[in-house]
Write an enzyme that holds these catalytic residues in place. Structure first.
Site, short mmCIF file in Angstrom:
data_model
loop_
_atom_site.label_atom_id
_atom_site.label_comp_id
_atom_site.label_asym_id
_atom_site.label_seq_id
_atom_site.Cartn_x
_atom_site.Cartn_y
_atom_site.Cartn_z
CB VAL A 139 -0.98 0.03 1.20
CG1 VAL A 139 -2.04 -1.05 1.05
CG2 VAL A 139 -0.24 -0.11 2.51
CB SER A 140 0.46 4.50 -1.59
OG SER A 140 0.28 3.83 -2.81
CB THR A 141 0.02 6.22 3.04
OG1 THR A 141 -1.30 5.74 3.27
CG2 THR A 141 0.06 7.09 1.80
#
Length: 188
Positions: free
Chosen positions: A8-10
């Site tokens: 996931v990106s964050t």
């Protein structure tokens, strides 16, 4: 062996959806990562390094693996050198055939194109908002009065930036930005 990779990106996002799908697909070992695909991805490097002849790297979706078509092709080349295959759970990709490799490259190009369009729309939206007078970005931590007081205290020479950060309850970077804006510090 099926080896999974979830990203996931964050830190605020969760990989639960990806992990559940990977487990349902029979993946025995999963490398999980939270962070942008732009930065280092140590778990991806570990996953690629762990691949052996006959293994298959499984991802939930192609865009979780690569940030660009060139990046995707580099990763696939590394997997092929290890004798491993690739599988995406949401796209019909099987790299054991020429048609599967072609499909992978086409989907990678489309995903890269889609990311470019999203980025362009985001930038255009920000520019339009700025033109309308909207303030973009995170609000300042310190108000104008606090910044003025901070600068005055710093200029006395009695307080370090760290002490001021503690006193004003903010991060050291916020203190430095306030000092730069006031001209009390110069860029090096």
């Amino acid at each position: 062996m099926l080896v999974g990779y979830a990203r996931v990106s964050t830190d605020q996002q969760e990989t639960d959806l990806q992990l559940d799908a990977l487990r349902r697909a029979g993946v025995s070992r999963v490398y999980e990562e939270k962070g942008s695909s732009v930065g280092r991805r140590p778990q991806l490097q570990r996953a690629l390094g762990a691949l052996r002849e006959g293994d298959v790297l499984v991802v939930f979706k192609l865009d979780r693996l690569a940030r660009s078509l060139r990046n995707l092709l580099d990763i696939i080349e590394r997997m092929e050198a290890a004798g491993a295959g690739f599988r995406s759970l949401t796209e019909p990709i099987d790299t054991s055939s020429a048609a599967g490799r072609l499909m992978l490259q086409m989907l990678g190009a489309v995903a890269e194109f889609e990311r470019s369009l999203i980025r362009e729309r985001s930038i255009a939206g920000q520019q339009a908002a700025i033109a309308r007078g909207a303030k973009v970005g995170r609000p300042r931590v310190l108000g104008a009065e606090d910044e003025e007081a901070l600068v005055e205290l710093y200029q006395t020479g009695c307080y370090t930036q760290t002490v001021l950060a503690d006193a004003f309850g903010c991060h050291l970077a916020s203190v430095r930005r306030a000092l730069y804006r006031a001209g009390a510090l110069r860029w090096r």
